[in-house]
Write a protein that holds these residues in place. Structure first.
Motif, PDB file in Angstrom:
ATOM      1  N   ALA A   1      18.299  22.139  26.326  1.00  0.00           N
ATOM      2  CA  ALA A   1      17.074  21.413  26.670  1.00  0.00           C
ATOM      3  C   ALA A   1      17.349  19.925  26.853  1.00  0.00           C
ATOM      4  O   ALA A   1      16.784  19.292  27.757  1.00  0.00           O
ATOM      5  N   ASP A   2      18.204  19.360  26.016  1.00  0.00           N
ATOM      6  CA  ASP A   2      18.564  17.940  26.174  1.00  0.00           C
ATOM      7  C   ASP A   2      19.140  17.694  27.565  1.00  0.00           C
ATOM      8  O   ASP A   2      18.806  16.704  28.231  1.00  0.00           O
ATOM      9  N   ALA A   3      20.020  18.600  28.011  1.00  0.00           N
ATOM     10  CA  ALA A   3      20.652  18.440  29.326  1.00  0.00           C
ATOM     11  C   ALA A   3      19.614  18.533  30.439  1.00  0.00           C
ATOM     12  O   ALA A   3      19.626  17.730  31.387  1.00  0.00           O
ATOM     13  N   ALA A   4      18.712  19.512  30.339  1.00  0.00           N
ATOM     14  CA  ALA A   4      17.689  19.682  31.371  1.00  0.00           C
ATOM     15  C   ALA A   4      16.720  18.504  31.387  1.00  0.00           C
ATOM     16  O   ALA A   4      16.353  17.991  32.456  1.00  0.00           O
TER      17      ALA A   4
ATOM     18  N   ILE B   1      16.368  19.889  37.109  1.00  0.00           N
ATOM     19  CA  ILE B   1      16.329  20.789  35.953  1.00  0.00           C
ATOM     20  C   ILE B   1      17.333  21.921  36.138  1.00  0.00           C
ATOM     21  O   ILE B   1      18.097  22.259  35.218  1.00  0.00           O
ATOM     22  N   CYS B   2      17.325  22.519  37.321  1.00  0.00           N
ATOM     23  CA  CYS B   2      18.252  23.627  37.590  1.00  0.00           C
ATOM     24  C   CYS B   2      19.700  23.196  37.425  1.00  0.00           C
ATOM     25  O   CYS B   2      20.500  23.895  36.783  1.00  0.00           O
ATOM     26  N   HIS B   3      20.051  22.065  37.979  1.00  0.00           N
ATOM     27  CA  HIS B   3      21.433  21.596  37.877  1.00  0.00           C
ATOM     28  C   HIS B   3      21.770  21.171  36.445  1.00  0.00           C
ATOM     29  O   HIS B   3      22.919  21.328  36.005  1.00  0.00           O
TER      30      HIS B   3
ATOM     31  N   LEU C   1       9.149  22.396  30.262  1.00  0.00           N
ATOM     32  CA  LEU C   1       9.511  21.396  31.271  1.00  0.00           C
ATOM     33  C   LEU C   1       9.163  21.920  32.664  1.00  0.00           C
ATOM     34  O   LEU C   1       8.621  21.182  33.503  1.00  0.00           O
ATOM     35  N   LEU C   2       9.447  23.193  32.896  1.00  0.00           N
ATOM     36  CA  LEU C   2       9.093  23.799  34.176  1.00  0.00           C
ATOM     37  C   LEU C   2       7.571  23.912  34.320  1.00  0.00           C
ATOM     38  O   LEU C   2       7.028  23.719  35.414  1.00  0.00           O
ATOM     39  N   GLY C   3       6.893  24.214  33.214  1.00  0.00           N
ATOM     40  CA  GLY C   3       5.436  24.298  33.254  1.00  0.00           C
ATOM     41  C   GLY C   3       4.795  22.972  33.642  1.00  0.00           C
ATOM     42  O   GLY C   3       3.780  22.945  34.358  1.00  0.00           O
ATOM     43  N   ALA C   4       5.386  21.882  33.186  1.00  0.00           N
ATOM     44  CA  ALA C   4       4.861  20.566  33.547  1.00  0.00           C
ATOM     45  C   ALA C   4       4.950  20.326  35.052  1.00  0.00           C
ATOM     46  O   ALA C   4       4.097  19.647  35.635  1.00  0.00           O
ATOM     47  N   LEU C   5       5.965  20.902  35.686  1.00  0.00           N
ATOM     48  CA  LEU C   5       6.084  20.768  37.139  1.00  0.00           C
ATOM     49  C   LEU C   5       4.909  21.427  37.845  1.00  0.00           C
ATOM     50  O   LEU C   5       4.417  20.934  38.870  1.00  0.00           O
TER      51      LEU C   5
ATOM     52  N   ARG D   1      -0.392  31.986  28.620  1.00  0.00           N
ATOM     53  CA  ARG D   1      -1.478  31.086  28.982  1.00  0.00           C
ATOM     54  C   ARG D   1      -1.621  29.919  28.001  1.00  0.00           C
ATOM     55  O   ARG D   1      -1.958  28.800  28.390  1.00  0.00           O
ATOM     56  N   THR D   2      -1.375  30.165  26.731  1.00  0.00           N
ATOM     57  CA  THR D   2      -1.563  29.114  25.719  1.00  0.00           C
ATOM     58  C   THR D   2      -0.487  28.043  25.780  1.00  0.00           C
ATOM     59  O   THR D   2      -0.610  27.023  25.112  1.00  0.00           O
ATOM     60  N   THR D   3       0.566  28.262  26.573  1.00  0.00           N
ATOM     61  CA  THR D   3       1.678  27.308  26.608  1.00  0.00           C
ATOM     62  C   THR D   3       1.678  26.440  27.854  1.00  0.00           C
ATOM     63  O   THR D   3       2.530  25.565  27.976  1.00  0.00           O
TER      64      THR D   3
END
Length: 234
Positions: free
Chosen positions: A73-76, A95-97, A137-141, A171-173
């Protein structure tokens, strides 16, 4: 902030040595074969001394798993932060890279958290937070894509009631304004990302793809287009 005392520093150093040693054992023999006695023996400790730090094999495995998820997660997050003011697609690519770069550099840790289930081990609640950081992090996108106008819900019919019920646990996340169709797209992107990295690390692309890095860069862009994760104003 007070300087840790000598005893605390010694404890932290021993914990690090225990986890480093355990990590090597997992890398060579697999997580299922991890033995506290073997780790203690290599460190020149009696088993009872090791139990004061990690009372069971599962406790030590959990510490390794949390470290793995946290480092990933730190790297992403670091990769995403470097382009945070850019487009949603730029951030998706970063994020992917970030995920792939960490996984390729730390294949043993990646295998521990995304490889086969460990017989007899049930991950405790402590692992949920670290494991959720990249998905969040992806959800924020997705939320930012909605805010940017990059996704128009009126252009995308919502999935069936059965599928919307299937989405209830997640849904709650995620932000409540994300429509079900976009959430499905986000879950597909998440599945693609870790599926592609796992295929590469576990050898399923051997003799199939010649240049892993170049192909990965191309396909993350294609996935962004196919799933509608691009920002039309970028």
């Amino acid at each position: 902030m007070p300087v840790p005392n000598v005893r605390q520093r010694a404890r932290e150093e021993l914990e690090r040595l225990i986890k480093d040693t355990a990590g090597r054992h997992v890398a060579t023999g697999g997580a299922a074969a991890l033995s506290l006695r073997a780790v203690a023996r290599e460190l020149g400790l009696v088993s009872s001394a090791l139990y004061r730090y990690y009372p069971s094999r599962d406790a030590l495995l959990t510490a390794l798993i949390i470290d793995g998820y946290s480092a990933l997660a730190d790297a992403a997050e670091t990769a995403e932060a470097a382009v945070h003011t850019g487009s949603v697609e730029d951030r998706w690519r970063a994020i992917c890279h970030g995920v792939r770069g960490w996984a390729v550099t730390h294949p043993e840790q990646y295998t521990l958290i995304f490889g086969s289930p460990i017989p007899g081990y049930a991950a405790p609640q402590d692992t949920i937070g670290p494991a959720s950081r990249v998905p969040l992090l992806l959800g924020a996108l997705l939320a930012d894509l909605m805010a940017s106008g990059g996704y128009d819900p009126t252009d995308h019919p919502e999935p069936s009631v059965a599928i919307q019920r299937a989405l209830e646990p997640v849904r709650t996340t995620v932000p409540p304004e994300i429509p079900a169709d976009l959430l499905v797209r986000g879950l597909m992107a998440w599945t693609y990302l870790f599926g592609a990295v796992s295929f590469e690390l576990f050898g399923h692309r051997h003799n199939v793809i010649g240049d892993y890095a170049a192909f990965f860069d191309h396909e993350v862009g294609r996935v962004a287009v196919l799933l509608g994760l691009t920002d039309p104003r970028s």
